[in-house]
Design a protein around this motif. Structure first.
Motif, PDB file in Angstrom:
ATOM      1  N   THR A  17      26.178  38.124  35.163  1.00  0.00           N
ATOM      2  CA  THR A  17      27.297  37.300  34.705  1.00  0.00           C
ATOM      3  C   THR A  17      26.724  36.254  33.761  1.00  0.00           C
ATOM      4  O   THR A  17      25.535  35.925  33.831  1.00  0.00           O
ATOM      5  N   ASP A  66      26.721  29.775  34.158  1.00  0.00           N
ATOM      6  CA  ASP A  66      27.584  28.587  34.195  1.00  0.00           C
ATOM      7  C   ASP A  66      26.724  27.331  34.140  1.00  0.00           C
ATOM      8  O   ASP A  66      25.757  27.191  34.910  1.00  0.00           O
ATOM      9  N   GLU A  90      27.357  23.387  34.582  1.00  0.00           N
ATOM     10  CA  GLU A  90      28.395  22.480  35.054  1.00  0.00           C
ATOM     11  C   GLU A  90      28.073  21.034  34.675  1.00  0.00           C
ATOM     12  O   GLU A  90      26.901  20.633  34.625  1.00  0.00           O
ATOM     13  N   VAL A 142      28.421  29.404  29.809  1.00  0.00           N
ATOM     14  CA  VAL A 142      29.754  28.825  29.997  1.00  0.00           C
ATOM     15  C   VAL A 142      29.587  27.362  30.395  1.00  0.00           C
ATOM     16  O   VAL A 142      28.975  27.060  31.431  1.00  0.00           O
ATOM     17  N   ARG A 190      31.217  24.208  31.806  1.00  0.00           N
ATOM     18  CA  ARG A 190      32.414  23.918  32.596  1.00  0.00           C
ATOM     19  C   ARG A 190      32.402  22.476  33.098  1.00  0.00           C
ATOM     20  O   ARG A 190      31.347  21.907  33.375  1.00  0.00           O
ATOM     21  N   VAL A 221      35.617  35.953  31.987  1.00  0.00           N
ATOM     22  CA  VAL A 221      35.416  34.505  31.974  1.00  0.00           C
ATOM     23  C   VAL A 221      36.804  33.866  31.978  1.00  0.00           C
ATOM     24  O   VAL A 221      37.549  33.967  31.002  1.00  0.00           O
ATOM     25  N   ASP A 273      36.871  23.949  28.606  1.00  0.00           N
ATOM     26  CA  ASP A 273      35.707  24.814  28.770  1.00  0.00           C
ATOM     27  C   ASP A 273      35.218  25.337  27.425  1.00  0.00           C
ATOM     28  O   ASP A 273      36.004  25.494  26.477  1.00  0.00           O
ATOM     29  N   LEU A 307      32.553  28.552  25.875  1.00  0.00           N
ATOM     30  CA  LEU A 307      31.748  29.751  26.108  1.00  0.00           C
ATOM     31  C   LEU A 307      30.941  30.030  24.859  1.00  0.00           C
ATOM     32  O   LEU A 307      31.505  30.164  23.768  1.00  0.00           O
TER      33      LEU A 307
END
Length: 316
Positions: A12, A15, A17, A50, A52, A282, A288, A290
């Motif tokens: 995946t 992420d 954060e 990503v 976030r 996603v 957000d 990407l």
């Protein structure tokens, strides 16, 4: 053939954060702490990042994109319907929300393509609307040997761009100019063949490879848009309706094998369906971001409800 489903389940995008108050200040500081080389290395390693919880606002977007995409490109020769909304920032697509957009690497049909894409969610969808991403090497592995071998010689793309009235995009929108000389100057070094038509439109034909290799990792990836340019990729009803309106050579876009041989519809359906089946979604929250490597990852769009607004920018 490797089992692409098992492989996909192991991967995946990474992420990243927010660890503080969020906003552009925190994200820009973290990017600056890493430095452009480390960001590039991380993106190559992870294929997609990503961001976030930073809740980036539209007013802050340029500051972040200036770090992630140091040389933003215009969407010249792009075939997707978009609107330019900022400094080489565009709506991600204006394709009707009830339809799926199948997997593809941005501008893989072109002579040159962006190395990176950044997607920014300004307004999250009411439901659905994920951006699926797919390891393009695993997409290649997922295809039957017969299909991979058939595409070994490459593909031939044909665009029919109208002069302002007709199906698909105009040549003015596609090349972001109203000057024919600028269009020809753009096409000249690309190896494309073109002809201006009596109705004011232009037909452009280009032969391109079906796969490419990543410049850093050397990984061979599926890298063409045959399923999006082929009438069979539209579904039986839509393809049949288009056939009633236009002969194949006058479709807004079409694709064959490099020698002009038709691509069997069942190949196109396999390519489209296996790409979507093995993609990783996603999901979006407002603010957000990407970031993807455009060679290592293909992307698409799931159907949605509500007022989804996702912007895209690209760089070399």
């Amino acid at each position: 053939m490797n089992d692409p489903l098992t492989q996909t389940e192991l991967w995946t995008p990474l992420d990243i954060e927010s660890e503080g108050t969020g906003g552009a200040d925190e994200l820009v500081a973290r990017i600056d702490d890493m430095g452009p080389e480390e960001v590039g290395n991380l993106l190559t390693q992870e294929k997609g990042l990503v961001f976030r919880g930073f809740e980036i606002t539209p007013e802050e977007l340029d500051r972040v994109l200036d770090r992630l995409l140091p040389n933003r490109l215009a969407y010249v020769h792009g075939n997707s319907p978009r609107t330019k909304v900022g400094s080489n920032v565009y709506t991600s697509t204006e394709y009707p929300q009830e339809f799926t957009i199948s997997m593809h690497n941005e501008m893989s049909y072109a002579h040159a393509w962006p190395a990176r894409l950044a997607f920014y969610c300004q307004v999250q969808p009411g439901s659905g609307g994920a951006t699926p991403v797919l390891d393009a090497a695993r997409w290649l592995d997922s295809l039957d040997a017969e299909v991979r071998e058939a595409f070994a010689g490459g593909v031939r793309y044909v665009q029919n761009l109208h002069d302002g009235f007709g199906l698909g995009k105009s040549w003015q929108d596609t090349f972001e100019t109203t000057d024919r000389a600028e269009v020809e100057a753009f096409l000249e070094p690309t190896g494309a063949r073109w002809e201006w038509k009596a109705d004011g439109g232009i037909r452009v034909a280009s032969v391109r490879p079906a796969t490419t290799r990543h410049p850093v990792t050397g990984a061979e990836v599926w890298f063409n848009q045959s399923d999006q340019w082929h009438p069979a990729g539209l579904g039986d009803d839509t393809a049949a309706a288009l056939a009633q309106i236009l002969p194949e050579e006058d479709l807004p876009q079409n694709v064959t094998f490099a020698d002009g041989t038709p691509i069997p519809a069942e190949y196109v359906v396999q390519i489209r369906d296996r790409g979507l089946e093995h993609a990783v979604d996603v999901d979006w929250r407002s603010g957000d971001l990407l970031l993807i490597d455009n060679v290592l990852l293909a992307h698409g769009r799931r159907p949605f409800t509500g007022a989804r607004r996702v912007l895209v920018a690209m760089s070399d």
